[in-house]
Scaffold this motif. Structure first.
Motif, PDB file in Angstrom:
ATOM      1  N   PRO A 253      36.200  26.396  55.592  1.00 28.27           N
ATOM      2  CA  PRO A 253      36.037  27.852  55.471  1.00 28.27           C
ATOM      3  C   PRO A 253      37.343  28.585  55.208  1.00 28.27           C
ATOM      4  O   PRO A 253      37.390  29.512  54.390  1.00 28.27           O
ATOM      5  CB  PRO A 253      35.432  28.251  56.830  1.00 28.27           C
ATOM      6  CG  PRO A 253      34.709  27.041  57.283  1.00 28.27           C
ATOM      7  CD  PRO A 253      35.550  25.879  56.826  1.00 28.27           C
ATOM      8  N   VAL A 254      38.414  28.186  55.882  1.00 26.03           N
ATOM      9  CA  VAL A 254      39.713  28.836  55.647  1.00 26.03           C
ATOM     10  C   VAL A 254      40.167  28.602  54.213  1.00 26.03           C
ATOM     11  O   VAL A 254      40.600  29.523  53.504  1.00 26.03           O
ATOM     12  CB  VAL A 254      40.759  28.316  56.650  1.00 26.03           C
ATOM     13  CG1 VAL A 254      42.157  28.789  56.274  1.00 26.03           C
ATOM     14  CG2 VAL A 254      40.415  28.784  58.058  1.00 26.03           C
ATOM     15  N   ALA A 255      40.067  27.352  53.759  1.00 26.89           N
ATOM     16  CA  ALA A 255      40.449  27.040  52.386  1.00 26.89           C
ATOM     17  C   ALA A 255      39.573  27.791  51.393  1.00 26.89           C
ATOM     18  O   ALA A 255      40.056  28.283  50.371  1.00 26.89           O
ATOM     19  CB  ALA A 255      40.349  25.533  52.153  1.00 26.89           C
ATOM     20  N   GLY A 256      38.279  27.900  51.696  1.00 32.29           N
ATOM     21  CA  GLY A 256      37.367  28.606  50.803  1.00 32.29           C
ATOM     22  C   GLY A 256      37.720  30.069  50.650  1.00 32.29           C
ATOM     23  O   GLY A 256      37.740  30.600  49.537  1.00 32.29           O
ATOM     24  N   PHE A 257      38.016  30.738  51.756  1.00 33.68           N
ATOM     25  CA  PHE A 257      38.336  32.162  51.683  1.00 33.68           C
ATOM     26  C   PHE A 257      39.554  32.405  50.802  1.00 33.68           C
ATOM     27  O   PHE A 257      39.525  33.252  49.908  1.00 33.68           O
ATOM     28  CB  PHE A 257      38.575  32.717  53.095  1.00 33.68           C
ATOM     29  CG  PHE A 257      38.997  34.160  53.111  1.00 33.68           C
ATOM     30  CD1 PHE A 257      38.072  35.161  52.916  1.00 33.68           C
ATOM     31  CD2 PHE A 257      40.319  34.503  53.298  1.00 33.68           C
ATOM     32  CE1 PHE A 257      38.458  36.499  52.921  1.00 33.68           C
ATOM     33  CE2 PHE A 257      40.724  35.817  53.309  1.00 33.68           C
ATOM     34  CZ  PHE A 257      39.774  36.823  53.115  1.00 33.68           C
ATOM     35  N   PHE A 258      40.611  31.665  51.015  1.00 25.31           N
ATOM     36  CA  PHE A 258      41.836  31.915  50.254  1.00 25.31           C
ATOM     37  C   PHE A 258      41.712  31.459  48.804  1.00 25.31           C
ATOM     38  O   PHE A 258      42.314  32.061  47.910  1.00 25.31           O
ATOM     39  CB  PHE A 258      43.028  31.234  50.930  1.00 25.31           C
ATOM     40  CG  PHE A 258      43.464  31.931  52.181  1.00 25.31           C
ATOM     41  CD1 PHE A 258      44.138  33.143  52.119  1.00 25.31           C
ATOM     42  CD2 PHE A 258      43.183  31.405  53.423  1.00 25.31           C
ATOM     43  CE1 PHE A 258      44.530  33.804  53.272  1.00 25.31           C
ATOM     44  CE2 PHE A 258      43.572  32.057  54.583  1.00 25.31           C
ATOM     45  CZ  PHE A 258      44.245  33.256  54.506  1.00 25.31           C
ATOM     46  N   SER A 259      40.928  30.423  48.546  1.00 26.07           N
ATOM     47  CA  SER A 259      40.750  30.001  47.159  1.00 26.07           C
ATOM     48  C   SER A 259      39.941  31.015  46.363  1.00 26.07           C
ATOM     49  O   SER A 259      40.053  31.073  45.135  1.00 26.07           O
ATOM     50  CB  SER A 259      40.066  28.635  47.112  1.00 26.07           C
ATOM     51  OG  SER A 259      38.743  28.713  47.635  1.00 26.07           O
ATOM     52  N   GLY A 260      39.134  31.830  47.051  1.00 26.38           N
ATOM     53  CA  GLY A 260      38.346  32.836  46.355  1.00 26.38           C
ATOM     54  C   GLY A 260      39.183  33.887  45.654  1.00 26.38           C
ATOM     55  O   GLY A 260      38.750  34.495  44.672  1.00 26.38           O
ATOM     56  N   PHE A 261      40.397  34.116  46.133  1.00 26.22           N
ATOM     57  CA  PHE A 261      41.280  35.064  45.459  1.00 26.22           C
ATOM     58  C   PHE A 261      41.755  34.514  44.118  1.00 26.22           C
ATOM     59  O   PHE A 261      42.199  35.278  43.262  1.00 26.22           O
ATOM     60  CB  PHE A 261      42.486  35.402  46.339  1.00 26.22           C
ATOM     61  CG  PHE A 261      42.133  36.236  47.531  1.00 26.22           C
ATOM     62  CD1 PHE A 261      41.840  37.575  47.386  1.00 26.22           C
ATOM     63  CD2 PHE A 261      42.077  35.678  48.804  1.00 26.22           C
ATOM     64  CE1 PHE A 261      41.509  38.357  48.492  1.00 26.22           C
ATOM     65  CE2 PHE A 261      41.751  36.444  49.902  1.00 26.22           C
ATOM     66  CZ  PHE A 261      41.467  37.790  49.752  1.00 26.22           C
ATOM     67  N   ALA A 262      41.709  33.202  43.961  1.00 28.79           N
ATOM     68  CA  ALA A 262      42.092  32.592  42.688  1.00 28.79           C
ATOM     69  C   ALA A 262      40.876  32.440  41.780  1.00 28.79           C
ATOM     70  O   ALA A 262      40.869  32.914  40.642  1.00 28.79           O
ATOM     71  CB  ALA A 262      42.750  31.234  42.926  1.00 28.79           C
TER      72      ALA A 262
ATOM     73  N   ALA B  91      35.944  36.758  49.340  1.00 28.24           N
ATOM     74  CA  ALA B  91      37.313  37.088  48.931  1.00 28.24           C
ATOM     75  C   ALA B  91      37.340  37.610  47.504  1.00 28.24           C
ATOM     76  O   ALA B  91      38.094  38.538  47.182  1.00 28.24           O
ATOM     77  CB  ALA B  91      38.199  35.851  49.071  1.00 28.24           C
ATOM     78  N   SER B  92      36.522  37.016  46.631  1.00 29.47           N
ATOM     79  CA  SER B  92      36.452  37.487  45.250  1.00 29.47           C
ATOM     80  C   SER B  92      35.955  38.925  45.176  1.00 29.47           C
ATOM     81  O   SER B  92      36.432  39.730  44.361  1.00 29.47           O
ATOM     82  CB  SER B  92      35.527  36.565  44.445  1.00 29.47           C
ATOM     83  OG  SER B  92      35.415  36.994  43.112  1.00 29.47           O
ATOM     84  N   LEU B  93      35.010  39.270  46.059  1.00 28.04           N
ATOM     85  CA  LEU B  93      34.505  40.642  46.106  1.00 28.04           C
ATOM     86  C   LEU B  93      35.595  41.605  46.575  1.00 28.04           C
ATOM     87  O   LEU B  93      35.707  42.733  46.067  1.00 28.04           O
ATOM     88  CB  LEU B  93      33.293  40.701  47.037  1.00 28.04           C
ATOM     89  CG  LEU B  93      32.522  42.021  47.069  1.00 28.04           C
ATOM     90  CD1 LEU B  93      31.977  42.380  45.696  1.00 28.04           C
ATOM     91  CD2 LEU B  93      31.377  41.951  48.079  1.00 28.04           C
TER      92      LEU B  93
ATOM     93  N   LEU C  27      27.176  38.652  52.257  1.00 30.96           N
ATOM     94  CA  LEU C  27      27.922  37.403  52.123  1.00 30.96           C
ATOM     95  C   LEU C  27      28.450  36.926  53.470  1.00 30.96           C
ATOM     96  O   LEU C  27      28.402  35.730  53.793  1.00 30.96           O
ATOM     97  CB  LEU C  27      29.083  37.583  51.147  1.00 30.96           C
ATOM     98  CG  LEU C  27      28.740  37.605  49.659  1.00 30.96           C
ATOM     99  CD1 LEU C  27      29.983  37.930  48.842  1.00 30.96           C
ATOM    100  CD2 LEU C  27      28.154  36.271  49.218  1.00 30.96           C
ATOM    101  N   ALA C  28      28.973  37.861  54.260  1.00 25.16           N
ATOM    102  CA  ALA C  28      29.534  37.492  55.558  1.00 25.16           C
ATOM    103  C   ALA C  28      28.466  36.914  56.473  1.00 25.16           C
ATOM    104  O   ALA C  28      28.695  35.911  57.169  1.00 25.16           O
ATOM    105  CB  ALA C  28      30.196  38.709  56.204  1.00 25.16           C
ATOM    106  N   VAL C  29      27.294  37.525  56.485  1.00 23.51           N
ATOM    107  CA  VAL C  29      26.208  37.028  57.337  1.00 23.51           C
ATOM    108  C   VAL C  29      25.765  35.641  56.880  1.00 23.51           C
ATOM    109  O   VAL C  29      25.543  34.732  57.695  1.00 23.51           O
ATOM    110  CB  VAL C  29      25.033  38.024  57.315  1.00 23.51           C
ATOM    111  CG1 VAL C  29      23.811  37.410  57.994  1.00 23.51           C
ATOM    112  CG2 VAL C  29      25.414  39.324  58.010  1.00 23.51           C
TER     113      VAL C  29
END
Length: 426
Positions: free
Chosen positions: A210-219, A252-254, A283-285
């Motif tokens: 999950p941590v990796a997913g959140f930050f990768s979404g900015f890319a 993160a993309s949003l 998305l958060a839910v």
């Protein structure tokens, strides 16, 4: 006598004009010397300890201020001494770390006379590398597999060798296929896989992905969906966690989309605030549901797969995006600006933020009314949700795809419903 006076005067001027460089050089010598000294607490012979490194640093600093010829002489002298030391100790200690540390101290002390901050930073890095001998050796020999080293080298070559060689100009008649941009997406897919792999090995499956997913979404959230989907095919036990990671990447993309609207069209962001907030909440839910399910799993794999990513997966994704971009450009050439919304939605199939930027630009310049632009943003999220849901089914297992698709559908529906309410209320 006069030559001696000139040399003495020159040395005095050097010492007066750069005290920070001299102090930095001495600090570097002491720091590296202390680390080297502590590596020989067991009674083995020390190649060069605190005093030697400090003296070498002072000599190099003074030599750098006196001129290039003097510095070259000092560097050669240190090199000769290091070679003599190695010849004496090679039977019991065949390594070259001590000798190289002496040369590094020399060069950093000289560098400190012209760039003290850079030299100090490199001195700290060098000391850390020397101090972390055992952890680094264990990491290289025991923790990292040969497959992982191969993947890391492939990623580095793709980003640092191949990418700079690709042209930054479009190669198609519509000006949308830029090889460097398409290859960046391939690199991002590999980087997302590597980031998830590292996070998984560092903090475990439940929170690492999950941590990796959140930050990768900015890319690239598209790359994240593809990368985490591929992981579920290799490790079905990570399905719920990987789905949450993919949804957090879209979250993160949003957030990044909101930043684009804030920069390019603040008025559009104000009227779209509630729809975007509803989309983010959905998305958060959905991501939280996946994390809750992962807690109920009887077990999670203790070690991730040795392979961090698959290059073919990134190449396939880039090819699909290239086709979509060409199709949208062709339609725009046929219908002109009147088809801007349709074109933007097609672009959103491949790149949400580029499509959002075009809608924001049209809204800011008066090409679209705020109402039409609001619906345009809702349409972009729906288009992006469709594309990523299809990608989830293609890349991941069925349970991953259903979870991601439901979360993205909830995002699009929430945005559209609140947009309708806001437009009607306005």
């Amino acid at each position: 006598m006069s030559g001696y006076r000139r040399s003495a005067a020159r040395m005095d001027d050097a010492l007066d004009t750069n005290p920070q460089g001299l102090l930095t050089a001495l600090a570097i010598g002491l720091l590296i010397g202390v680390v080297r000294e502590r590596h020989h607490l067991d009674g083995t012979t020390t190649v060069a300890g605190v005093r030697t490194h400090a003296m070498v640093a002072v000599a190099a600093a003074v030599a750098a201020n006196l001129g290039a010829a003097v510095l070259v002489a000092v560097v050669l002298a240190v090199g000769v001494l290091a070679l003599a030391s190695y010849m004496r100790t090679r039977e019991g200690d065949p390594g070259l770390t001590g000798e190289m540390a002496l040369l590094v101290t020399t060069m950093l002390a000289a560098l400190a006379q012209s760039d003290a901050s850079t030299a100090a930073g490199l001195g700290v890095v060098s000391a850390v590398l020397l101090f972390a001998k055992q952890p680094l050796r264990r990491f290289a020999r025991d923790i990292v597999s040969e497959r992982e080293v191969h993947d890391a080298l492939l990623l580095a070559a793709s980003a640092l060798i191949v990418l700079p060689l690709l042209p930054d100009e479009a190669v198609d008649p519509w000006g949308v296929l830029v090889p460097s941009k398409l290859w960046k997406l391939v690199v991002l897919v590999m980087a997302v896989g590597m980031l998830g792999h590292i996070a998984l090995r560092t903090v475990g499956a439940r929170w690492g992905l999950p941590v990796a997913g959140f930050f990768s979404g900015f890319a690239s959230s598209t790359a994240a969906v593809a990368g985490f989907g591929q992981r579920t095919r290799d490790e079905p036990g990570l399905t719920s966690t990987a789905a949450s990671a993919a949804l957090l990447a879209n979250f993160a993309s949003l957030l990044l989309l909101i930043g684009i609207l804030a920069t390019a069209a603040p008025a559009l962001l104000r009227v779209s605030a509630w729809p975007l907030a509803a989309a983010a909440g959905a998305l958060a839910v959905s991501a939280a549901v996946g994390l809750h399910r992962s807690r109920e799993q009887p077990s999670l794999p203790r070690e991730p797969a040795a392979r961090a990513f698959k290059l073919s997966h990134g190449l396939l994704l880039a090819a699909i995006i290239a086709v979509v971009l060409v199709l949208s450009a062709w339609l725009r050439s046929l219908f002109g600006d009147a088809g801007a919304l349709v074109t933007a939605m097609l672009v959103a199939l491949a790149e949400l933020h580029a499509a959002a930027a075009s809608i924001a630009q049209l809204s800011a310049t008066g090409g679209l009314t705020l109402t039409h632009a609001q619906w345009g943003i809702a349409g972009l999220l729906a288009s992006s949700a469709i594309a990523k849901a299809v990608l989830a089914f293609v890349s991941g297992n069925r349970r991953f795809a259903l979870h991601v698709a439901s979360g993205l559908t909830a995002m699009a529906v929430a945005c559209a419903a609140v947009t309708a309410w806001v437009v009607q209320a306005g």
